[in-house]
Design a protein around this motif. Structure first.
Motif, PDB file in Angstrom:
ATOM      1  N   ALA A  72      -1.819  -5.246  -6.911  1.00 51.56           N
ATOM      2  CA  ALA A  72      -2.941  -6.087  -6.506  1.00 51.56           C
ATOM      3  C   ALA A  72      -2.878  -6.379  -5.015  1.00 51.56           C
ATOM      4  CB  ALA A  72      -2.934  -7.387  -7.297  1.00 51.56           C
ATOM      5  N   ALA A  73      -1.658  -6.577  -4.509  1.00 50.84           N
ATOM      6  CA  ALA A  73      -1.492  -6.847  -3.076  1.00 50.84           C
ATOM      7  C   ALA A  73      -1.817  -5.627  -2.225  1.00 50.84           C
ATOM      8  CB  ALA A  73      -0.067  -7.304  -2.796  1.00 50.84           C
ATOM      9  N   SER A  74      -1.821  -4.451  -2.839  1.00 51.08           N
ATOM     10  CA  SER A  74      -2.110  -3.227  -2.086  1.00 51.08           C
ATOM     11  C   SER A  74      -3.612  -2.978  -1.965  1.00 51.08           C
ATOM     12  CB  SER A  74      -1.442  -2.018  -2.744  1.00 51.08           C
ATOM     13  OG  SER A  74      -2.041  -1.704  -3.984  1.00 51.08           O
ATOM     14  N   GLY A  75      -4.427  -3.866  -2.556  1.00 46.11           N
ATOM     15  CA  GLY A  75      -5.875  -3.743  -2.439  1.00 46.11           C
ATOM     16  C   GLY A  75      -6.427  -2.558  -3.213  1.00 46.11           C
ATOM     17  N   GLU A  76      -7.381  -1.850  -2.602  1.00 44.37           N
ATOM     18  CA  GLU A  76      -8.051  -0.764  -3.303  1.00 44.37           C
ATOM     19  C   GLU A  76      -7.099   0.360  -3.692  1.00 44.37           C
ATOM     20  OE1 GLU A  76     -11.868   0.498  -1.764  1.00 44.37           O
ATOM     21  OE2 GLU A  76     -12.054  -1.368  -0.627  1.00 44.37           O
TER      22      GLU A  76
ATOM     23  N   ARG B 107      -9.076 -10.970  -8.872  1.00 39.64           N
ATOM     24  CA  ARG B 107      -8.683 -11.459  -7.551  1.00 39.64           C
ATOM     25  C   ARG B 107      -9.112 -10.500  -6.447  1.00 39.64           C
ATOM     26  NH1 ARG B 107      -2.513 -13.461  -8.957  1.00 39.64           N
ATOM     27  NH2 ARG B 107      -3.103 -15.211 -10.309  1.00 39.64           N
ATOM     28  N   ILE B 108      -9.135  -9.213  -6.751  1.00 41.11           N
ATOM     29  CA  ILE B 108      -9.587  -8.234  -5.756  1.00 41.11           C
ATOM     30  C   ILE B 108     -11.082  -8.411  -5.502  1.00 41.11           C
ATOM     31  CG2 ILE B 108      -9.919  -5.773  -5.307  1.00 41.11           C
ATOM     32  CD1 ILE B 108      -7.308  -5.264  -6.840  1.00 41.11           C
TER      33      ILE B 108
ATOM     34  N   ALA C 228     -14.578  -5.402  -4.498  1.00 41.35           N
ATOM     35  CA  ALA C 228     -13.977  -4.110  -4.147  1.00 41.35           C
ATOM     36  C   ALA C 228     -13.421  -3.386  -5.369  1.00 41.35           C
ATOM     37  CB  ALA C 228     -12.862  -4.312  -3.112  1.00 41.35           C
ATOM     38  N   ALA C 229     -13.278  -4.108  -6.489  1.00 39.20           N
ATOM     39  CA  ALA C 229     -12.745  -3.501  -7.721  1.00 39.20           C
ATOM     40  C   ALA C 229     -13.866  -3.025  -8.638  1.00 39.20           C
ATOM     41  CB  ALA C 229     -11.850  -4.510  -8.443  1.00 39.20           C
TER      42      ALA C 229
ATOM     43  N   VAL D 287       0.830  -1.202   0.000  1.00 37.51           N
ATOM     44  CA  VAL D 287       0.000   0.000   0.000  1.00 37.51           C
ATOM     45  C   VAL D 287       0.865   1.254   0.000  1.00 37.51           C
ATOM     46  CG1 VAL D 287      -0.220   0.172   2.538  1.00 37.51           C
ATOM     47  CG2 VAL D 287      -2.043   1.042   1.048  1.00 37.51           C
TER      48      VAL D 287
END
Length: 473
Positions: free
Chosen positions: A264-268, A293-294, A297-298, A238
């Motif tokens: 992608a690992a950082s999320g939104e 994968r998100i 939320a995407a 993030v």
């Protein structure tokens, strides 16, 4: 070689054939030694000799075979370091084993005396991959920070960093390199200092700041080194998202996959960059995978994903549709472009479009007529996925259930694990309307796959009391 391990008794003859006059025979003999699983005692000497072969394709084949033998080949490769003709290839192979190559550290350290930059480069990379266990090489690695070849200086700094605190004696030399004019060396040396003294927060913060700046360097090698350094310093994804968002649209294409994985690992926080990556044809497929994968939320990426459905590559179209299915989850929209994808010339794309519509749930009711027509498709995958989709769109439609239950029962007998699991899930969605599928679902309770067994058991519960002891109609 095609016989495999059962032909291992031929290994001595194969070893002899690795010196044949014909390069094709030599190469095939090496590959056969690998596939017959001849041990290091038989294959090792022949493969060691093959590393000297004048034909590059033979040397590479021998190298692959030695790597395939695993750490058992480390002593053989350490021996190969003594021979100038095989030193480069041996170092390259040892680098594949990481810490397991520790027994070769002494030989690798000695090999740093080689006068060829490309050889020293591979030796340093091998030491770096071994990590802290290669710290005994530090006294010979540190002076290489001043080598006239950047091809040597940079991996020397990297190797010292990978050695960690055990390479503390190199700090003064690294500090000098980190303040010099060579951008790449400055970048890698800053990373190394943070690795050597992980408890020095100020040092780490300084290294992270410099590495973030290096992400914007026009030289893709510097960008790549900075990204690897930030990841090895375990910088929270993030925290990297703002920098990578600026980079992903303009960076070297080869760096896009790794950058997007971090995003992608950082999320939104990574959504803007992943959405922007959909605009680049070369990154569109992976961006779709990561957005999928998100999940829900995407949702902000849905308009861009819908635009990407028309990509020329069927695999990209499939990934885009799959991502839409993962994101829209019972919320829609059942966009006309998803419905239109049911006519795609590629079977897997049609099936994925049906999946996406099923995930949209009741919002996809306009697609019911077309999905119903596809229950007559020539392809079993399309038939079952369309039936699954209809069960999710209109689970309470009794008339529709009569059309899809036979298709789903057939799906429970498929060799395809996903089709069996999906069929069981859809039958459960239909509840009592699927009581004619009880026998097929009971058969799935003995399936070889745990997820299929669980789906069948869940479906039987949803169908209700008719599932327990009642003969199916």
């Amino acid at each position: 070689g095609m016989i495999g391990p059962a032909a291992v008794s031929a290994a001595p003859a194969l070893a002899k054939a690795t010196t044949d006059d014909d390069l094709h025979v030599r190469r095939e003999a090496i590959q056969a030694l690998e596939t017959t699983k001849a041990g290091i005692n038989v294959a090792g000497p022949a493969l060691l000799k093959a590393l000297e072969d004048p034909e590059p394709s033979v040397r590479v084949t021998a190298l692959d075979a030695l790597v395939d033998l695993g750490p058992a080949s480390v002593p053989t490769l350490a021996q190969a370091l003594d021979n100038p003709a095989t030193r480069y290839w041996a170092a390259l192979a040892l680098g594949e084993f990481g810490p397991a190559a520790k027994p070769a550290v002494e030989a690798l350290t000695k090999a740093l005396d080689d006068k060829r930059p490309e050889v020293v480069h591979e030796v340093l990379i091998a030491l770096a991959h071994i990590g802290p266990d290669a710290a005994s090489a530090e006294p010979k690695v540190t002076p290489l920070l001043m080598d006239h070849e950047a091809f040597v200086r940079n991996p020397a700094a990297y190797a010292l960093g990978r050695m960690g605190p055990a390479a503390a004696a190199a700090k003064p030399a690294l500090e000098k390199s980190a303040s010099g004019g060579d951008v790449m060396l400055r970048t890698v040396s800053s990373y190394a200092l943070a690795k050597i003294d992980p408890n020095d927060k100020a040092m780490r913060d300084q290294a992270v700041k410099l590495l973030k700046e290096a992400l914007h360097n026009p030289d893709p090698r510097v960008e790549s080194a900075a990204l690897r350094g930030l990841l090895e310093l375990e910088t929270p994804p993030v925290e990297l998202a703002p920098e990578l968002t600026q980079c992903v649209e303009v960076c070297e294409v080869s760096l896009v996959p790794e950058m997007m994985s971090v995003l992608a690992a950082s999320g939104e926080a990574g959504l803007p960059a992943l959405t922007a990556a959909l605009k680049r044809p070369e990154s569109r497929g992976q961006a779709a995978v990561l957005l999928g994968r998100i999940g829900p939320a995407a949702h902000s990426a849905v308009p861009s994903l819908l635009d990407a459905i028309s990509d020329e590559d069927p695999e990209v179209r499939r990934e885009v549709l799959y991502a839409l299915g993962a994101i829209i989850a019972d919320k829609g929209p059942a966009d006309p472009r998803i419905v239109a994808a049911l006519d795609d010339p590629e079977v897997r794309v049609r099936a994925t479009a049906a999946y996406a519509l099923g995930r949209a749930g009741a919002a996809a009711k306009p697609a019911v007529p077309k999905l119903r027509n596809l229950l007559e498709s020539d392809d079993p995958l399309v038939r079952v996925v369309c039936a699954w989709s209809l069960a999710h769109i209109a689970p309470d439609d009794a008339q529709l259930a009569r059309s899809i239950v036979p298709v789903l029962i057939h799906g429970t007998k498929s060799d395809n694990l996903m089709m069996r699991r999906g069929a069981a899930d859809a039958l459960g969605r239909l509840g009592p309307a699927a009581d004619s599928a009880v026998a097929s679902l009971k058969a799935l309770e003995n399936d070889s796959d745990e997820s299929v067994r669980a789906a069948a058991a869940d479906a039987l519960k949803k169908i209700g009391s008719g599932a327990a002891g009642k003969s199916p109609r």
